[in-house]
Design a protein around this motif. Structure first.
Motif, PDB file in Angstrom:
ATOM      1  N   LYS A  47      26.578   2.876  59.193  1.00 30.80           N
ATOM      2  CA  LYS A  47      26.697   1.429  58.997  1.00 30.80           C
ATOM      3  C   LYS A  47      25.586   0.925  58.077  1.00 30.80           C
ATOM      4  O   LYS A  47      24.504   1.500  58.036  1.00 30.80           O
ATOM      5  CB  LYS A  47      26.601   0.699  60.336  1.00 30.80           C
ATOM      6  N   GLU A  48      25.906  -0.162  57.347  1.00 30.59           N
ATOM      7  CA  GLU A  48      24.934  -0.831  56.467  1.00 30.59           C
ATOM      8  C   GLU A  48      24.258   0.140  55.493  1.00 30.59           C
ATOM      9  O   GLU A  48      23.057   0.077  55.263  1.00 30.59           O
ATOM     10  CB  GLU A  48      23.888  -1.582  57.288  1.00 30.59           C
ATOM     11  N   THR A  49      25.055   1.045  54.919  1.00 26.38           N
ATOM     12  CA  THR A  49      24.528   2.066  54.008  1.00 26.38           C
ATOM     13  C   THR A  49      25.294   2.009  52.689  1.00 26.38           C
ATOM     14  O   THR A  49      26.502   1.802  52.677  1.00 26.38           O
ATOM     15  CB  THR A  49      24.663   3.465  54.637  1.00 26.38           C
ATOM     16  N   ASN A  50      24.589   2.198  51.578  1.00 22.82           N
ATOM     17  CA  ASN A  50      25.229   2.258  50.269  1.00 22.82           C
ATOM     18  C   ASN A  50      25.714   3.678  49.992  1.00 22.82           C
ATOM     19  O   ASN A  50      24.981   4.634  50.215  1.00 22.82           O
ATOM     20  CB  ASN A  50      24.258   1.839  49.167  1.00 22.82           C
ATOM     21  N   TYR A  51      26.943   3.781  49.494  1.00 23.88           N
ATOM     22  CA  TYR A  51      27.524   5.052  49.080  1.00 23.88           C
ATOM     23  C   TYR A  51      28.039   4.895  47.662  1.00 23.88           C
ATOM     24  O   TYR A  51      28.436   3.810  47.247  1.00 23.88           O
ATOM     25  CB  TYR A  51      28.688   5.449  49.996  1.00 23.88           C
ATOM     26  N   GLU A  52      28.043   5.993  46.928  1.00 25.78           N
ATOM     27  CA  GLU A  52      28.542   5.986  45.553  1.00 25.78           C
ATOM     28  C   GLU A  52      29.820   6.811  45.474  1.00 25.78           C
ATOM     29  O   GLU A  52      29.881   7.917  45.999  1.00 25.78           O
ATOM     30  CB  GLU A  52      27.504   6.563  44.592  1.00 25.78           C
ATOM     31  N   VAL A  53      30.821   6.254  44.823  1.00 25.03           N
ATOM     32  CA  VAL A  53      32.079   6.946  44.555  1.00 25.03           C
ATOM     33  C   VAL A  53      32.112   7.262  43.069  1.00 25.03           C
ATOM     34  O   VAL A  53      31.893   6.377  42.239  1.00 25.03           O
ATOM     35  CB  VAL A  53      33.296   6.067  44.927  1.00 25.03           C
ATOM     36  N   LYS A  54      32.359   8.528  42.743  1.00 28.88           N
ATOM     37  CA  LYS A  54      32.490   8.935  41.337  1.00 28.88           C
ATOM     38  C   LYS A  54      33.881   9.507  41.121  1.00 28.88           C
ATOM     39  O   LYS A  54      34.423  10.177  41.996  1.00 28.88           O
ATOM     40  CB  LYS A  54      31.455  10.004  40.989  1.00 28.88           C
ATOM     41  N   LEU A  55      34.445   9.229  39.962  1.00 24.47           N
ATOM     42  CA  LEU A  55      35.739   9.792  39.629  1.00 24.47           C
ATOM     43  C   LEU A  55      35.809  10.101  38.147  1.00 24.47           C
ATOM     44  O   LEU A  55      35.125   9.484  37.334  1.00 24.47           O
ATOM     45  CB  LEU A  55      36.867   8.836  40.033  1.00 24.47           C
ATOM     46  N   TRP A  56      36.589  11.110  37.837  1.00 26.75           N
ATOM     47  CA  TRP A  56      36.852  11.503  36.459  1.00 26.75           C
ATOM     48  C   TRP A  56      38.306  11.163  36.171  1.00 26.75           C
ATOM     49  O   TRP A  56      39.195  11.499  36.952  1.00 26.75           O
ATOM     50  CB  TRP A  56      36.609  12.996  36.263  1.00 26.75           C
ATOM     51  N   VAL A  57      38.549  10.504  35.040  1.00 25.85           N
ATOM     52  CA  VAL A  57      39.892  10.035  34.697  1.00 25.85           C
ATOM     53  C   VAL A  57      40.242  10.479  33.284  1.00 25.85           C
ATOM     54  O   VAL A  57      39.416  10.382  32.373  1.00 25.85           O
ATOM     55  CB  VAL A  57      39.978   8.493  34.799  1.00 25.85           C
ATOM     56  N   LYS A  58      41.477  10.955  33.127  1.00 22.05           N
ATOM     57  CA  LYS A  58      42.002  11.310  31.804  1.00 22.05           C
ATOM     58  C   LYS A  58      43.502  11.043  31.826  1.00 22.05           C
ATOM     59  O   LYS A  58      44.169  11.298  32.822  1.00 22.05           O
ATOM     60  CB  LYS A  58      41.761  12.790  31.506  1.00 22.05           C
ATOM     61  N   GLY A  59      44.029  10.529  30.721  1.00 22.48           N
ATOM     62  CA  GLY A  59      45.471  10.324  30.640  1.00 22.48           C
ATOM     63  C   GLY A  59      45.829   8.995  30.033  1.00 22.48           C
ATOM     64  O   GLY A  59      45.103   8.473  29.190  1.00 22.48           O
ATOM     65  N   ASN A  60      46.951   8.453  30.479  1.00 21.80           N
ATOM     66  CA  ASN A  60      47.452   7.168  29.980  1.00 21.80           C
ATOM     67  C   ASN A  60      47.515   6.183  31.133  1.00 21.80           C
ATOM     68  O   ASN A  60      47.719   6.573  32.270  1.00 21.80           O
ATOM     69  CB  ASN A  60      48.867   7.316  29.419  1.00 21.80           C
ATOM     70  N   GLY A  61      47.384   4.929  30.830  1.00 24.69           N
ATOM     71  CA  GLY A  61      47.574   3.912  31.848  1.00 24.69           C
ATOM     72  C   GLY A  61      46.287   3.471  32.508  1.00 24.69           C
ATOM     73  O   GLY A  61      45.190   3.692  32.010  1.00 24.69           O
ATOM     74  N   LYS A  62      46.451   2.855  33.664  1.00 24.42           N
ATOM     75  CA  LYS A  62      45.326   2.258  34.369  1.00 24.42           C
ATOM     76  C   LYS A  62      45.201   2.869  35.759  1.00 24.42           C
ATOM     77  O   LYS A  62      46.190   3.296  36.339  1.00 24.42           O
ATOM     78  CB  LYS A  62      45.514   0.753  34.459  1.00 24.42           C
ATOM     79  N   VAL A  63      43.977   2.878  36.253  1.00 23.42           N
ATOM     80  CA  VAL A  63      43.693   3.413  37.583  1.00 23.42           C
ATOM     81  C   VAL A  63      42.918   2.354  38.360  1.00 23.42           C
ATOM     82  O   VAL A  63      41.946   1.797  37.853  1.00 23.42           O
ATOM     83  CB  VAL A  63      42.857   4.716  37.499  1.00 23.42           C
ATOM     84  N   LEU A  64      43.349   2.095  39.575  1.00 25.08           N
ATOM     85  CA  LEU A  64      42.661   1.165  40.465  1.00 25.08           C
ATOM     86  C   LEU A  64      42.207   1.946  41.692  1.00 25.08           C
ATOM     87  O   LEU A  64      43.034   2.530  42.388  1.00 25.08           O
ATOM     88  CB  LEU A  64      43.589   0.023  40.874  1.00 25.08           C
ATOM     89  N   VAL A  65      40.914   1.975  41.932  1.00 23.27           N
ATOM     90  CA  VAL A  65      40.348   2.671  43.084  1.00 23.27           C
ATOM     91  C   VAL A  65      39.729   1.624  43.992  1.00 23.27           C
ATOM     92  O   VAL A  65      38.981   0.761  43.534  1.00 23.27           O
ATOM     93  CB  VAL A  65      39.277   3.697  42.649  1.00 23.27           C
ATOM     94  N   LYS A  66      40.052   1.711  45.289  1.00 21.05           N
ATOM     95  CA  LYS A  66      39.547   0.725  46.242  1.00 21.05           C
ATOM     96  C   LYS A  66      38.864   1.414  47.416  1.00 21.05           C
ATOM     97  O   LYS A  66      39.345   2.445  47.895  1.00 21.05           O
ATOM     98  CB  LYS A  66      40.700  -0.120  46.802  1.00 21.05           C
ATOM     99  N   ALA A  67      37.787   0.815  47.878  1.00 21.14           N
ATOM    100  CA  ALA A  67      37.183   1.158  49.156  1.00 21.14           C
ATOM    101  C   ALA A  67      37.590   0.048  50.117  1.00 21.14           C
ATOM    102  O   ALA A  67      37.341  -1.132  49.856  1.00 21.14           O
ATOM    103  CB  ALA A  67      35.666   1.237  49.042  1.00 21.14           C
ATOM    104  N   LEU A  68      38.261   0.414  51.212  1.00 19.93           N
ATOM    105  CA  LEU A  68      38.814  -0.552  52.153  1.00 19.93           C
ATOM    106  C   LEU A  68      38.353  -0.250  53.574  1.00 19.93           C
ATOM    107  O   LEU A  68      38.137   0.914  53.925  1.00 19.93           O
ATOM    108  CB  LEU A  68      40.350  -0.499  52.111  1.00 19.93           C
ATOM    109  N   THR A  69      38.269  -1.271  54.396  1.00 23.11           N
ATOM    110  CA  THR A  69      37.949  -1.064  55.806  1.00 23.11           C
ATOM    111  C   THR A  69      39.140  -0.408  56.507  1.00 23.11           C
ATOM    112  O   THR A  69      40.227  -0.295  55.927  1.00 23.11           O
ATOM    113  CB  THR A  69      37.652  -2.398  56.511  1.00 23.11           C
ATOM    114  N   GLY A  70      38.941  -0.042  57.758  1.00 20.69           N
ATOM    115  CA  GLY A  70      40.046   0.499  58.549  1.00 20.69           C
ATOM    116  C   GLY A  70      41.175  -0.499  58.738  1.00 20.69           C
ATOM    117  O   GLY A  70      42.322  -0.121  58.945  1.00 20.69           O
ATOM    118  N   GLY A  71      40.865  -1.786  58.631  1.00 26.74           N
ATOM    119  CA  GLY A  71      41.873  -2.842  58.705  1.00 26.74           C
ATOM    120  C   GLY A  71      42.424  -3.222  57.344  1.00 26.74           C
ATOM    121  O   GLY A  71      43.107  -4.231  57.211  1.00 26.74           O
ATOM    122  N   TRP A  72      42.119  -2.450  56.310  1.00 29.80           N
ATOM    123  CA  TRP A  72      42.597  -2.606  54.938  1.00 29.80           C
ATOM    124  C   TRP A  72      42.007  -3.804  54.210  1.00 29.80           C
ATOM    125  O   TRP A  72      42.553  -4.254  53.212  1.00 29.80           O
ATOM    126  CB  TRP A  72      44.129  -2.624  54.877  1.00 29.80           C
TER     127      TRP A  72
END
Length: 86
Positions: free
Chosen positions: A30-55
């Motif tokens: 709880k109350e901690t910072n985390y980093e998400v990294k991703l590598w993307v290649k291709g066409n179009g758009k990507v949406l990445v979300k961090a969500l609670t258990g209740g969305w």
């Protein structure tokens, strides 16, 4: 070479749509910072979300893919949560 605790690979085909895949990640502090990294290649758009258990949205990153591998990242704070949907 890349390192981390979790990994997900996604290859999009067919008609673009919004939704999934999501993965439940538990065991976070709880109350901690985390980093998400991703590598993307291709066409179009990507949406990445961090969500609670209740969305409820914690943080999101929207990127446009290119012909070359590009690294993106975002940091989020877990707040009162010990798990997230990513």
């Amino acid at each position: 070479t890349h390192s981390g605790l979790w990994a997900m690979k996604m290859a999009a085909t067919g008609t673009p749509r919004w939704g999934g895949p999501y993965s439940w990640i538990s065991g976070l502090q709880k109350e901690t910072n985390y980093e998400v990294k991703l590598w993307v290649k291709g066409n179009g758009k990507v949406l990445v979300k961090a969500l609670t258990g209740g969305w409820s949205l914690i943080k999101e990153l929207f990127v446009t893919a290119t012909d070359t591998w590009t690294e993106y990242s975002f940091t989020f704070n877990t707040g009162n949560n010990t798990g997230i949907n990513l």
